[in-house]
Design a protein around this motif. Structure first.
Motif, PDB file in Angstrom:
ATOM      1  N   ILE A 184     -26.426   9.948  41.652  1.00 51.44           N
ATOM      2  CA  ILE A 184     -26.462  11.347  42.106  1.00 51.44           C
ATOM      3  C   ILE A 184     -27.909  11.796  42.309  1.00 51.44           C
ATOM      4  CG2 ILE A 184     -26.105  13.722  41.322  1.00 51.44           C
ATOM      5  CD1 ILE A 184     -23.384  12.804  40.211  1.00 51.44           C
ATOM      6  N   LEU A 185     -28.795  11.404  41.397  1.00 49.43           N
ATOM      7  CA  LEU A 185     -30.212  11.762  41.557  1.00 49.43           C
ATOM      8  C   LEU A 185     -30.779  11.141  42.821  1.00 49.43           C
ATOM      9  CD1 LEU A 185     -31.741  11.526  37.967  1.00 49.43           C
ATOM     10  CD2 LEU A 185     -30.923  13.522  39.222  1.00 49.43           C
ATOM     11  N   ALA A 202     -29.465  12.906  46.105  1.00 50.79           N
ATOM     12  CA  ALA A 202     -30.054  14.208  46.403  1.00 50.79           C
ATOM     13  C   ALA A 202     -31.414  14.067  47.091  1.00 50.79           C
ATOM     14  CB  ALA A 202     -30.189  15.019  45.123  1.00 50.79           C
ATOM     15  N   ARG A 203     -32.068  12.920  46.892  1.00 44.38           N
ATOM     16  CA  ARG A 203     -33.373  12.710  47.526  1.00 44.38           C
ATOM     17  C   ARG A 203     -33.239  11.950  48.839  1.00 44.38           C
ATOM     18  NH1 ARG A 203     -33.690  13.685  42.798  1.00 44.38           N
ATOM     19  NH2 ARG A 203     -35.457  14.365  41.524  1.00 44.38           N
ATOM     20  N   THR A 241     -31.162  23.604  37.543  1.00 45.24           N
ATOM     21  CA  THR A 241     -30.843  22.255  37.997  1.00 45.24           C
ATOM     22  C   THR A 241     -29.352  22.157  38.288  1.00 45.24           C
ATOM     23  OG1 THR A 241     -32.440  21.582  36.341  1.00 45.24           O
ATOM     24  CG2 THR A 241     -31.267  19.826  37.473  1.00 45.24           C
ATOM     25  N   TYR A 242     -29.009  21.724  39.510  1.00 45.85           N
ATOM     26  CA  TYR A 242     -27.613  21.474  39.858  1.00 45.85           C
ATOM     27  C   TYR A 242     -27.487  20.045  40.329  1.00 45.85           C
ATOM     28  CZ  TYR A 242     -27.402  26.546  39.836  1.00 45.85           C
ATOM     29  OH  TYR A 242     -27.481  27.857  39.465  1.00 45.85           O
ATOM     30  N   ARG A 243     -26.877  19.190  39.515  1.00 44.80           N
ATOM     31  CA  ARG A 243     -26.834  17.753  39.820  1.00 44.80           C
ATOM     32  C   ARG A 243     -28.251  17.300  40.162  1.00 44.80           C
ATOM     33  NH1 ARG A 243     -21.076  16.562  42.907  1.00 44.80           N
ATOM     34  NH2 ARG A 243     -19.839  16.704  41.037  1.00 44.80           N
ATOM     35  N   GLY A 244     -28.460  16.673  41.284  1.00 40.73           N
ATOM     36  CA  GLY A 244     -29.789  16.147  41.580  1.00 40.73           C
ATOM     37  C   GLY A 244     -30.753  17.176  42.151  1.00 40.73           C
ATOM     38  N   THR A 245     -30.316  18.421  42.289  1.00 45.29           N
ATOM     39  CA  THR A 245     -31.138  19.424  42.952  1.00 45.29           C
ATOM     40  C   THR A 245     -31.801  20.335  41.926  1.00 45.29           C
ATOM     41  OG1 THR A 245     -29.449  19.437  44.663  1.00 45.29           O
ATOM     42  CG2 THR A 245     -31.110  21.185  44.755  1.00 45.29           C
ATOM     43  N   VAL A 289     -34.131  23.724  41.571  1.00 44.40           N
ATOM     44  CA  VAL A 289     -34.587  24.851  42.383  1.00 44.40           C
ATOM     45  C   VAL A 289     -35.359  25.835  41.522  1.00 44.40           C
ATOM     46  CG1 VAL A 289     -32.820  24.764  44.158  1.00 44.40           C
ATOM     47  CG2 VAL A 289     -32.340  25.949  42.038  1.00 44.40           C
TER      48      VAL A 289
END
Lengths: 428, 119
Positions: free
Chosen positions: A294-295, A298-299, B45-49, B51
């Protein structure tokens, strides 16, 4: 011979699994922006209709009739010969319905990769074609008497058929549709995290029917699968919370909801094949690959918007492989895994995962290309995407105050006397 | 006549209203606003994001007062809205050209002088 106890449990299980699709709608719906929540919910709810009908008419036959090792035939199309006679120890119609609930949720899972941008008309066509062309043949391979089942691949409740399949299909769909116009340009935040937690909770509840029911009987293996369905996600949740703590210093709610789903996915192929302690280990281990997937996503430029690949594809693969390691004949009476002296099982598991993933990727690509010829796959990128799918695809909004709305009468007004009566009633 | 505009923390609203009530300031309008006043951003932080939330929720008070009411109003807000950390807000005092009370047509000072409640 139809057994009453088995029939009773399978009736309950079928209802439990059907509940998972609305639950998935809420899980996904909470993760999107407010302007797209109805559309996201409808992607799951529409599957209840479109896939349910397609399954009864054709899909069931493609998956669960003798046919060849690769695909079933049409001998059970339109539910011919699917009556009250025993299929195993339950009525054949019930077996058909139970399997239908799996087809419905698998197709709905894929929607997580295309939310906030796909034309709804195109999605409806996709649902039906994908179920018949991709889901039904893979189900036949593993459960319908096809080649993977004969080879001895262990997939108790659908880690490969449902989750690897849906995860890979999602990645292909995300690639073919392309990223949302705001993806990686603006912060896109979940609009209702409580929905996501509610959905995860209801998914867990329904999953007892998904895994427990996959014993197809009310017996000891069903109990084992049921208990493992409780323990493995618990372990994933613990591991995930610790990972969150280590990375950001805070345990996140979206993370907890995700962890529950990942744990459930991972234990799906293993549920009736491993012991309870092995399920705890499996659940904890499964947290790591999905967490980092998931990390990574997102990138990346892969807009698999709700991480279907990372949660279901990766989680399903890890579960399938760990089943090949942790399976124990002392528990399941079927096969041992690597840890118990049968390394070949791990190879079979890997082969089954690879075969399902390859076919799913190819099949999904073909289906989406075909749908794209009939209907444009994407909503108009600038205007419609900016306005949101709820208004542009459905002509509705999830959260309205009614302020600024002018009543347009589409029916002739009531006679005066009667309308006074209505108004008077309202005031009283 | 002055218009006192105050931007305060939402969680301080009830205390400020109480202080204003005690200072006998009666007429006011509030609105929920968002703003940024140099405080440290909140990270979510939301999952991999990850902000940074640049804008924080604030409450804006608009209070029209006669000149001799400016000081008590400002003092009430200052004492009730302060926590001592960055982000407590601002108070602006603006000159006002004209005030009308819509109900009676009264103007200026008369328009912002509270009437005795009807019994």
């Amino acid at each position: 011979m139809v057994q009453p106890a088995d029939t009773a449990w399978m009736l309950v299980s079928t209802a439990l699994v059907l509940l998972m699709t609305p639950a998935l709608g809420f899980f996904y719906g909470g993760l999107v922006r407010a302007k797209n929540v109805l559309n996201t919910l409808m992607m799951s709810f529409a599957a209840l209709g479109a896939v349910g009908v397609a399954w009864a008419l054709v899909g069931y036959s493609v998956a669960f009739s003798p046919g060849t090792a690769l695909v079933g035939d049409l001998s059970r199309a339109l539910l011919q010969n699917v009556g009250l006679q025993a299929q195993g120890t339950i009525p054949h119609v019930l077996f058909m319905a139970y399997q239908g609930t799996f087809a419905i949720i698998t197709a709905a899972l894929v929607s997580g990769a295309v939310v906030e941008r796909m034309q709804f008309r195109a999605y409806l066509v996709f649902l039906v074609l994908w179920t018949l062309v991709v889901y039904a043949p893979i189900a036949h391979w593993v459960w319908g008497g096809g080649w993977l089942g004969r080879l001895g691949a262990l997939d108790f409740a659908g880690g490969t058929v449902v989750h690897i399949n849906a995860g890979v299909a999602a990645a292909v769909a995300a690639l073919l549709l392309g990223e949302r116009k705001d993806y990686a340009r603006q912060a896109i935040l979940p609009h209702n995290v409580p929905f996501t937690l509610l959905g995860a909770g209801l998914l867990w509840f329904g999953w007892f029917g998904f895994n427990g029911g996959s014993a197809l009987a009310s017996n000891a293996i069903a109990a084992l699968a049921f208990v493992n369905t409780m323990l493995a996600p618990a372990a994933t949740l613990v591991a995930w919370m610790l990972l969150d703590l280590a990375r950001t210093g805070r345990v996140t709610a979206v993370g907890a909801a995700t962890a529950i789903v990942v744990g459930l996915v991972a234990v799906t192929p293993a549920a009736g094949f491993v012991g309870p302690l092995a399920a705890v280990a499996l659940g904890a281990l499964a947290a790591f690959p999905s967490y980092f997937a998931i990390l990574w996503r997102a990138r990346s430029r892969l807009d698999d918007s709700l991480d279907v690949l990372a949660a279901h594809g990766v989680g399903g693969l890890v579960g399938a492989l760990l089943t090949g390691i942790l399976a124990q004949k002392a528990w399941n009476g079927v096969a041992d895994g690597l840890l118990f002296g049968n390394p070949a099982q791990l190879g079979i598991q890997a082969l089954a995962a690879l075969a399902a993933a390859s076919y799913s990727a190819l099949g999904t690509w073909v289906v989406l290309k075909a749908v794209g010829v009939l209907v444009p796959l994407r909503a108009l990128e600038g205007r419609e995407e900016a306005l949101g799918m709820d208004v542009t695809q459905h002509g509705e909004e999830a959260y309205t105050s009614g302020e600024g709305a002018i009543l347009v009468l589409s029916e002739p007004a009531l006679p005066v006397a009667q309308s006074r009566l209505v108004a008077g009633g309202k005031q009283a | 006549m002055r218009l006192v505009v105050a931007i305060i923390r939402p969680e301080k609203l009830s205390e400020v209203l109480e202080a204003l009530f005690r200072a006998e300031v009666r007429g006011l309008t509030i609105s929920r606003v968002q703003g940024h006043g140099g405080e440290t951003e909140r990270v979510e932080t939301y999952r991999g994001t990850t902000v940074k939330m640049e804008l924080s929720d604030k409450v804006r008070l608009d209070i029209g007062v006669s000149d001799h009411f400016v000081e008590p109003t400002v003092r009430a807000i200052l004492s009730a809205a302060r926590t001592g950390s960055v982000g407590d807000g601002k108070i602006f005092v603006l000159p006002v050209e004209k005030i009308y009370r819509i109900r009676t047509g009264e103007e200026d000072e008369a328009a912002v002088t509270p009437v005795a409640p009807v019994t």
